[in-house]
Design a protein around this motif. Structure first.
Motif, PDB file in Angstrom:
ATOM      1  N   ASP A  75      75.270  19.958  66.759  1.00 44.64           N
ATOM      2  CA  ASP A  75      75.089  19.428  65.412  1.00 44.64           C
ATOM      3  C   ASP A  75      73.627  18.997  65.250  1.00 44.64           C
ATOM      4  O   ASP A  75      72.965  18.598  66.214  1.00 44.64           O
ATOM      5  CB  ASP A  75      76.016  18.222  65.209  1.00 44.64           C
ATOM      6  N   PHE A  76      73.123  19.065  64.014  1.00 41.14           N
ATOM      7  CA  PHE A  76      71.705  18.745  63.793  1.00 41.14           C
ATOM      8  C   PHE A  76      71.354  17.332  64.246  1.00 41.14           C
ATOM      9  O   PHE A  76      70.279  17.104  64.799  1.00 41.14           O
ATOM     10  CB  PHE A  76      71.340  18.929  62.318  1.00 41.14           C
ATOM     11  N   SER A  77      72.234  16.381  64.035  1.00 39.78           N
ATOM     12  CA  SER A  77      71.958  15.012  64.473  1.00 39.78           C
ATOM     13  C   SER A  77      71.809  14.941  65.992  1.00 39.78           C
ATOM     14  O   SER A  77      70.968  14.187  66.520  1.00 39.78           O
ATOM     15  CB  SER A  77      73.065  14.058  64.010  1.00 39.78           C
ATOM     16  N   ASP A  78      72.590  15.740  66.709  1.00 32.62           N
ATOM     17  CA  ASP A  78      72.470  15.771  68.171  1.00 32.62           C
ATOM     18  C   ASP A  78      71.195  16.473  68.606  1.00 32.62           C
ATOM     19  O   ASP A  78      70.614  16.134  69.641  1.00 32.62           O
ATOM     20  CB  ASP A  78      73.686  16.454  68.783  1.00 32.62           C
ATOM     21  N   ARG A  79      70.741  17.429  67.801  1.00 34.16           N
ATOM     22  CA  ARG A  79      69.459  18.075  68.106  1.00 34.16           C
ATOM     23  C   ARG A  79      68.317  17.059  68.033  1.00 34.16           C
ATOM     24  O   ARG A  79      67.343  17.136  68.794  1.00 34.16           O
ATOM     25  CB  ARG A  79      69.191  19.232  67.131  1.00 34.16           C
ATOM     26  N   ILE A  80      68.426  16.135  67.117  1.00 34.96           N
ATOM     27  CA  ILE A  80      67.417  15.076  67.022  1.00 34.96           C
ATOM     28  C   ILE A  80      67.408  14.255  68.303  1.00 34.96           C
ATOM     29  O   ILE A  80      66.344  13.921  68.847  1.00 34.96           O
ATOM     30  CB  ILE A  80      67.691  14.176  65.796  1.00 34.96           C
ATOM     31  N   ILE A  81      68.589  13.924  68.802  1.00 32.51           N
ATOM     32  CA  ILE A  81      68.699  13.175  70.056  1.00 32.51           C
ATOM     33  C   ILE A  81      68.092  13.978  71.209  1.00 32.51           C
ATOM     34  O   ILE A  81      67.400  13.419  72.069  1.00 32.51           O
ATOM     35  CB  ILE A  81      70.174  12.836  70.364  1.00 32.51           C
ATOM     36  N   HIS A  82      68.323  15.289  71.226  1.00 31.74           N
ATOM     37  CA  HIS A  82      67.752  16.134  72.272  1.00 31.74           C
ATOM     38  C   HIS A  82      66.224  16.073  72.251  1.00 31.74           C
ATOM     39  O   HIS A  82      65.580  15.966  73.307  1.00 31.74           O
ATOM     40  CB  HIS A  82      68.207  17.589  72.099  1.00 31.74           C
ATOM     41  N   HIS A  83      65.653  16.139  71.051  1.00 34.09           N
ATOM     42  CA  HIS A  83      64.194  16.057  70.935  1.00 34.09           C
ATOM     43  C   HIS A  83      63.692  14.667  71.330  1.00 34.09           C
ATOM     44  O   HIS A  83      62.620  14.548  71.939  1.00 34.09           O
ATOM     45  CB  HIS A  83      63.754  16.389  69.507  1.00 34.09           C
ATOM     46  N   LEU A  84      64.440  13.640  70.980  1.00 34.52           N
ATOM     47  CA  LEU A  84      64.058  12.276  71.351  1.00 34.52           C
ATOM     48  C   LEU A  84      64.001  12.146  72.874  1.00 34.52           C
ATOM     49  O   LEU A  84      63.020  11.629  73.434  1.00 34.52           O
ATOM     50  CB  LEU A  84      65.062  11.280  70.772  1.00 34.52           C
ATOM     51  N   ILE A  85      65.050  12.598  73.551  1.00 34.57           N
ATOM     52  CA  ILE A  85      65.094  12.553  75.013  1.00 34.57           C
ATOM     53  C   ILE A  85      63.957  13.378  75.605  1.00 34.57           C
ATOM     54  O   ILE A  85      63.252  12.931  76.529  1.00 34.57           O
ATOM     55  CB  ILE A  85      66.456  13.072  75.525  1.00 34.57           C
TER      56      ILE A  85
END
Length: 411
Positions: A75-85
């Motif tokens: 999901d796009f929101s999880d992609r944001i978390i991936h980039h944050l990490i």
């Protein structure tokens, strides 16, 4: 410098959002999030701080090009978390990776990897005057075979600097100071690692799409607590972490000077064929004992350098590199599809721009290799695409004629 990690996290989350949306601007998932992106990001921020953030459903589907693979699109929101990490931990990890690990690293990638292997062959053969041999190996079901317990151990070991001392990245705007909350970031990392996307996913396509997919390439057949979804940014980064010990073993223990790896595809070059054969057995034992992985029994290549080697979409020969036949065929197929489309209708501006983007994506790859004759073939045929544009002087780029852009803007 922000001295409150909660406020720093808010800033970093917005930065991760802008990076995640770069190549996802027109997807429904991204557009839904962007309608109220500020509100959505602040909700995410609060959930992360309270440790109540939950990973959403992925979309599972099969892709057939360049090879058949199973994808779990987050999901796009999880992609944001991936980039944050990624932004938090990659600067620490990247400093520890060997120079010739090419995947998911700034300033490297496929073209860099091909260039390096070509240089290695030239150097090892003393400018093509002496014998040397190329050993190419591949790991069977790599992403599905990664043991998550081992991955966590490897990450802990490599991220110790981030846990115990302040750190400032020269390559990134992300900053780690005395207020950095490593435990919170680690909570996010483990959240991503231990998530099982197949338990809550939306299947796109038909179940029969999986019928002829090898079990070693599917999370549905992975051993318990093993396997990462292909396609996630974090999976690419973690794949480098998981094989970092192999890189060190080959470079430091086996003492090979000419070695390069892209994910699970790696090459060693040496003057002695028997040394490479012995190394293959040592690597096989190391992978099994230290990483619980196996070399692919069918993907074993050992040849004299004059025979050339396929690597990362290129065929490397002495003093020259060609694109693989698979890429060449795909290029011709795209040209034929464009021709059929242009013969059916008069394109408007956006469609012409899409044609340009498709052609230039291939021409951009081909300019790195010996492909002049392939591109010259385009000029010998009365293709309709030249009614609307032309190839530049070096045949590296397709440009739309200005008058066509002006005319098609009215449609």
């Amino acid at each position: 410098m922000i001295n409150d990690f909660a406020e720093q996290l808010k800033y970093d989350l917005f930065s991760a959002y802008y990076e995640a949306r770069k190549n996802k601007r027109n997807t429904w998932n991204q557009l839904r999030f962007e309608i109220e992106y500020e509100h959505n990001l602040l909700v995410m921020w609060e959930k992360i701080l309270n440790r109540t953030y939950e990973i959403r459903k992925s979309i599972a589907f099969i892709v057939n090009e360049p090879v058949k693979r199973e994808i779990f699109a987050a999901d796009f929101s999880d992609r944001i978390i991936h980039h944050l990490i990624f932004n938090y931990i990659n600067p620490i990890l990247d400093k520890q990776f060997i120079p010739d690990s090419y995947s998911c690293r700034q300033g490297k990638g496929t073209h860099y990897g091909v260039q390096r292997i070509a240089e290695f062959v030239k150097s090892c053969s003393h400018n093509y005057t002496q014998d040397c041999y190329i050993l190419k190996l591949d790991i069977k079901g790599y992403f599905m075979g990664m043991n998550k317990h081992l991955l966590v151990q490897k990450l802990h070991k490599m991220l110790d600097p981030l846990r115990y001392k302040p750190f400032v990245s020269e390559e990134s705007s992300f900053c780690w100071n005395d207020f950095f909350d490593f435990d919170l970031v680690w909570w996010l990392i483990e959240k991503v690692i231990w998530n099982d996307p197949k338990k809550m996913c939306i299947v796109k396509g038909k179940r029969s799409d999986w019928d002829d997919l090898p079990p070693s390439k599917s999370l549905y057949h992975a051993t318990q607590d093993c396997g990462l979804p292909i396609g996630n940014l974090t999976s690419q980064l973690f794949s480098n972490v998981y094989l970092h010990s192999l890189d060190v073993f080959i470079k430091s223990e086996l003492k090979f000077q000419y070695y390069g790896r892209y994910v699970d595809d790696f090459i060693i070059i040496h003057e002695d064929k028997n040394v490479l054969l012995k190394a293959k057995k040592q690597i096989e034992e190391f992978l099994l004992q230290q990483n619980e992985l196996q070399l692919h029994p069918q993907k074993f290549y050992l040849q004299h350098y004059t025979k050339g080697v396929k690597f990362l979409g290129a065929f490397i020969k002495p003093n020259r590199c060609y694109i693989e036949n698979r890429t060449k065929k795909k290029f011709y197929k795209v040209v034929d599809e464009i021709e059929y489309f242009l013969s059916e209708r008069e394109p408007h501006r956006k469609e012409l721009e899409q044609v340009r983007a498709k052609l230039n994506s291939y021409l951009g790859i081909m300019k790195h290799y010996r492909t002049y004759n392939i591109k010259r073939i385009l000029l010998t045929k009365p293709y309709k695409l030249f009614k609307y544009g032309y190839l530049n002087t070096h045949l590296h780029k397709y440009c739309i004629k200005k008058k066509c852009l002006e005319f098609s803007a009215f449609f």
